[in-house]
Design a protein around this motif. Sequence first.
Motif, PDB file in Angstrom:
ATOM      1  N   THR B  47      28.987  36.880  33.633  1.00 45.96           N
ATOM      2  CA  THR B  47      30.032  37.878  33.561  1.00 45.96           C
ATOM      3  C   THR B  47      29.462  39.214  33.123  1.00 45.96           C
ATOM      4  O   THR B  47      28.361  39.295  32.573  1.00 45.96           O
ATOM      5  CB  THR B  47      31.154  37.427  32.597  1.00 45.96           C
ATOM      6  N   TYR B  48      30.233  40.290  33.385  1.00 42.80           N
ATOM      7  CA  TYR B  48      29.764  41.650  33.149  1.00 42.80           C
ATOM      8  C   TYR B  48      30.886  42.488  32.544  1.00 42.80           C
ATOM      9  O   TYR B  48      32.034  42.425  32.994  1.00 42.80           O
ATOM     10  CB  TYR B  48      29.314  42.255  34.480  1.00 42.80           C
ATOM     11  N   PHE B  49      30.518  43.256  31.518  1.00 45.87           N
ATOM     12  CA  PHE B  49      31.440  44.194  30.890  1.00 45.87           C
ATOM     13  C   PHE B  49      30.906  45.611  31.043  1.00 45.87           C
ATOM     14  O   PHE B  49      29.713  45.863  30.896  1.00 45.87           O
ATOM     15  CB  PHE B  49      31.572  43.921  29.383  1.00 45.87           C
ATOM     16  N   GLN B  50      31.823  46.520  31.315  1.00 48.82           N
ATOM     17  CA  GLN B  50      31.511  47.942  31.209  1.00 48.82           C
ATOM     18  C   GLN B  50      32.415  48.453  30.093  1.00 48.82           C
ATOM     19  O   GLN B  50      33.644  48.516  30.255  1.00 48.82           O
ATOM     20  CB  GLN B  50      31.769  48.673  32.514  1.00 48.82           C
ATOM     21  N   ASN B  51      31.800  48.800  28.969  1.00 50.04           N
ATOM     22  CA  ASN B  51      32.557  49.049  27.735  1.00 50.04           C
ATOM     23  C   ASN B  51      33.404  47.816  27.416  1.00 50.04           C
ATOM     24  O   ASN B  51      32.882  46.709  27.396  1.00 50.04           O
ATOM     25  CB  ASN B  51      33.372  50.330  27.863  1.00 50.04           C
ATOM     26  N   GLU B  52      34.688  47.974  27.205  1.00 47.95           N
ATOM     27  CA  GLU B  52      35.502  46.810  26.838  1.00 47.95           C
ATOM     28  C   GLU B  52      36.082  46.100  28.065  1.00 47.95           C
ATOM     29  O   GLU B  52      36.694  45.034  27.936  1.00 47.95           O
ATOM     30  CB  GLU B  52      36.633  47.228  25.895  1.00 47.95           C
ATOM     31  N   ALA B  53      35.893  46.672  29.227  1.00 47.40           N
ATOM     32  CA  ALA B  53      36.485  46.102  30.438  1.00 47.40           C
ATOM     33  C   ALA B  53      35.575  45.043  31.059  1.00 47.40           C
ATOM     34  O   ALA B  53      34.407  45.298  31.332  1.00 47.40           O
ATOM     35  CB  ALA B  53      36.749  47.212  31.442  1.00 47.40           C
ATOM     36  N   GLN B  54      36.147  43.879  31.286  1.00 49.25           N
ATOM     37  CA  GLN B  54      35.415  42.816  31.966  1.00 49.25           C
ATOM     38  C   GLN B  54      35.584  43.029  33.465  1.00 49.25           C
ATOM     39  O   GLN B  54      36.610  42.672  34.039  1.00 49.25           O
ATOM     40  CB  GLN B  54      35.931  41.452  31.538  1.00 49.25           C
ATOM     41  N   LEU B  55      34.572  43.595  34.088  1.00 50.34           N
ATOM     42  CA  LEU B  55      34.695  43.978  35.487  1.00 50.34           C
ATOM     43  C   LEU B  55      34.347  42.856  36.454  1.00 50.34           C
ATOM     44  O   LEU B  55      34.734  42.922  37.625  1.00 50.34           O
ATOM     45  CB  LEU B  55      33.813  45.200  35.777  1.00 50.34           C
ATOM     46  N   ASP B  56      33.623  41.879  35.987  1.00 45.48           N
ATOM     47  CA  ASP B  56      33.207  40.821  36.895  1.00 45.48           C
ATOM     48  C   ASP B  56      33.059  39.540  36.081  1.00 45.48           C
ATOM     49  O   ASP B  56      32.283  39.505  35.145  1.00 45.48           O
ATOM     50  CB  ASP B  56      31.876  41.209  37.565  1.00 45.48           C
ATOM     51  N   LYS B  57      33.811  38.540  36.435  1.00 41.64           N
ATOM     52  CA  LYS B  57      33.643  37.233  35.788  1.00 41.64           C
ATOM     53  C   LYS B  57      33.460  36.148  36.831  1.00 41.64           C
ATOM     54  O   LYS B  57      33.759  34.977  36.592  1.00 41.64           O
ATOM     55  CB  LYS B  57      34.814  36.920  34.869  1.00 41.64           C
ATOM     56  N   SER B  58      32.939  36.548  37.972  1.00 46.22           N
ATOM     57  CA  SER B  58      32.804  35.628  39.090  1.00 46.22           C
ATOM     58  C   SER B  58      31.821  34.501  38.830  1.00 46.22           C
ATOM     59  O   SER B  58      31.877  33.464  39.489  1.00 46.22           O
ATOM     60  CB  SER B  58      32.373  36.401  40.345  1.00 46.22           C
ATOM     61  N   GLY B  59      30.907  34.678  37.879  1.00 48.43           N
ATOM     62  CA  GLY B  59      29.915  33.649  37.622  1.00 48.43           C
ATOM     63  C   GLY B  59      30.331  32.602  36.602  1.00 48.43           C
ATOM     64  O   GLY B  59      29.627  31.608  36.418  1.00 48.43           O
ATOM     65  N   LEU B  60      31.450  32.801  35.943  1.00 48.27           N
ATOM     66  CA  LEU B  60      31.890  31.813  34.947  1.00 48.27           C
ATOM     67  C   LEU B  60      32.176  30.505  35.670  1.00 48.27           C
ATOM     68  O   LEU B  60      32.967  30.473  36.611  1.00 48.27           O
ATOM     69  CB  LEU B  60      33.125  32.308  34.208  1.00 48.27           C
ATOM     70  N   PRO B  61      31.566  29.399  35.232  1.00 49.21           N
ATOM     71  CA  PRO B  61      31.632  28.151  36.012  1.00 49.21           C
ATOM     72  C   PRO B  61      32.982  27.451  35.970  1.00 49.21           C
ATOM     73  O   PRO B  61      33.271  26.667  36.872  1.00 49.21           O
ATOM     74  CB  PRO B  61      30.536  27.274  35.391  1.00 49.21           C
ATOM     75  N   SER B  62      33.771  27.701  34.962  1.00 51.27           N
ATOM     76  CA  SER B  62      35.089  27.056  34.912  1.00 51.27           C
ATOM     77  C   SER B  62      35.988  27.839  33.957  1.00 51.27           C
ATOM     78  O   SER B  62      35.525  28.763  33.270  1.00 51.27           O
ATOM     79  CB  SER B  62      34.950  25.606  34.425  1.00 51.27           C
ATOM     80  N   ASP B  63      37.249  27.455  33.927  1.00 54.70           N
ATOM     81  CA  ASP B  63      38.176  28.154  33.026  1.00 54.70           C
ATOM     82  C   ASP B  63      37.961  27.757  31.573  1.00 54.70           C
ATOM     83  O   ASP B  63      38.674  28.231  30.683  1.00 54.70           O
ATOM     84  CB  ASP B  63      39.633  27.930  33.455  1.00 54.70           C
ATOM     85  N   ARG B  64      36.975  26.911  31.314  1.00 54.28           N
ATOM     86  CA  ARG B  64      36.636  26.619  29.910  1.00 54.28           C
ATOM     87  C   ARG B  64      35.792  27.736  29.304  1.00 54.28           C
ATOM     88  O   ARG B  64      35.610  27.790  28.095  1.00 54.28           O
ATOM     89  CB  ARG B  64      35.869  25.294  29.824  1.00 54.28           C
ATOM     90  N   PHE B  65      35.275  28.599  30.165  1.00 52.68           N
ATOM     91  CA  PHE B  65      34.416  29.684  29.725  1.00 52.68           C
ATOM     92  C   PHE B  65      35.243  30.963  29.640  1.00 52.68           C
ATOM     93  O   PHE B  65      35.957  31.321  30.585  1.00 52.68           O
ATOM     94  CB  PHE B  65      33.254  29.902  30.704  1.00 52.68           C
ATOM     95  N   PHE B  66      35.081  31.663  28.513  1.00 55.91           N
ATOM     96  CA  PHE B  66      35.857  32.879  28.288  1.00 55.91           C
ATOM     97  C   PHE B  66      34.976  33.873  27.543  1.00 55.91           C
ATOM     98  O   PHE B  66      34.279  33.497  26.611  1.00 55.91           O
ATOM     99  CB  PHE B  66      37.111  32.535  27.475  1.00 55.91           C
ATOM    100  N   ALA B  67      34.987  35.126  27.956  1.00 54.67           N
ATOM    101  CA  ALA B  67      34.183  36.142  27.277  1.00 54.67           C
ATOM    102  C   ALA B  67      35.046  37.338  26.958  1.00 54.67           C
ATOM    103  O   ALA B  67      35.999  37.642  27.676  1.00 54.67           O
ATOM    104  CB  ALA B  67      32.999  36.557  28.150  1.00 54.67           C
ATOM    105  N   GLU B  68      34.699  38.000  25.871  1.00 60.21           N
ATOM    106  CA  GLU B  68      35.437  39.198  25.482  1.00 60.21           C
ATOM    107  C   GLU B  68      34.503  40.203  24.831  1.00 60.21           C
ATOM    108  O   GLU B  68      33.443  39.844  24.296  1.00 60.21           O
ATOM    109  CB  GLU B  68      36.584  38.847  24.530  1.00 60.21           C
ATOM    110  N   ARG B  69      34.938  41.459  24.881  1.00 56.92           N
ATOM    111  CA  ARG B  69      34.188  42.554  24.252  1.00 56.92           C
ATOM    112  C   ARG B  69      35.234  43.589  23.841  1.00 56.92           C
ATOM    113  O   ARG B  69      35.311  44.673  24.399  1.00 56.92           O
ATOM    114  CB  ARG B  69      33.189  43.152  25.257  1.00 56.92           C
ATOM    115  N   PRO B  70      36.045  43.247  22.873  1.00 56.80           N
ATOM    116  CA  PRO B  70      37.282  43.992  22.593  1.00 56.80           C
ATOM    117  C   PRO B  70      37.095  45.458  22.222  1.00 56.80           C
ATOM    118  O   PRO B  70      37.973  46.272  22.522  1.00 56.80           O
ATOM    119  CB  PRO B  70      37.924  43.203  21.442  1.00 56.80           C
ATOM    120  N   GLU B  71      35.980  45.813  21.585  1.00 54.07           N
ATOM    121  CA  GLU B  71      35.789  47.199  21.170  1.00 54.07           C
ATOM    122  C   GLU B  71      34.632  47.854  21.907  1.00 54.07           C
ATOM    123  O   GLU B  71      34.154  48.918  21.508  1.00 54.07           O
ATOM    124  CB  GLU B  71      35.592  47.267  19.653  1.00 54.07           C
TER     125      GLU B  71
END
Lengths: 110, 115
Positions: B47-71
């Motif tokens: 997955t990829y973040f630009q600042n706090e925005a998650q612009l691409d999460k296409s590589g996360l293998p399942s919905d068990r995976f979650f990423a964040e970058r709130p600030e």
Amino acid sequence: KNEVEQSPQNLTAQEGEFITINCSYSVGISALHWLQQHPGGGIVSLFMLSSGKKKHGRLIATINIQEKHSSLHITASHPRDSAVYICAAPPGGGADGLTFGKGTHLIIQP
Amino acid sequence: GAGVSQSPRYKVAKRGQDVALRCDPISGHVSLFWYQQALGQGPEFLTYFQNEAQLDKSGLPSDRFFAERPEGSVSTLKIQRTQQEDSAVYLCASSRRRAGDNEQFFGPGTRLTVL
């Protein structure tokens, strides 16, 4: 999606030998990355190049954009050069991140 | 200055446990990436973040995976109900701008072992 292929997968050489590792990719790119990974996981960026040749110490990286091919050379190899060398390229199609090759496991014997 | 740091460096979890992996990118770096590296393989994009925005999460293998970058700085990769196939090294990288034409700086990785 960009397909990144490296060869050889494994390479064992004697200290002092000239080393060449090859990388080819399938989709046109803006820049190709060469990375080094030592046991334990840490990855270090060696080069990022979009054309021609770059040199840093005993390491030389070349790229041919038309042929979609890059090479990493090590001159006067030393046992401390033993590591996994990985080439990586943007995935193409506007996607993010990098697509990595499987890496070349290099061992330099004294 | 400080490079990219990740914690913990090693994590052992029992199957079914939730885990949280932390990444501290280089200060001021806009882009942050998570990669998964299985044993003997090259890293794979998650997955990829630009600042706090998650612009691409296409590589996360399942919905068990979650990423964040709130600030827009520190990022956390969370894996719920871990499975044995989640065992891998999880790498974080940051760059000043988008990855394609900008050098990425990698953290040391977190080695996750799921028993």
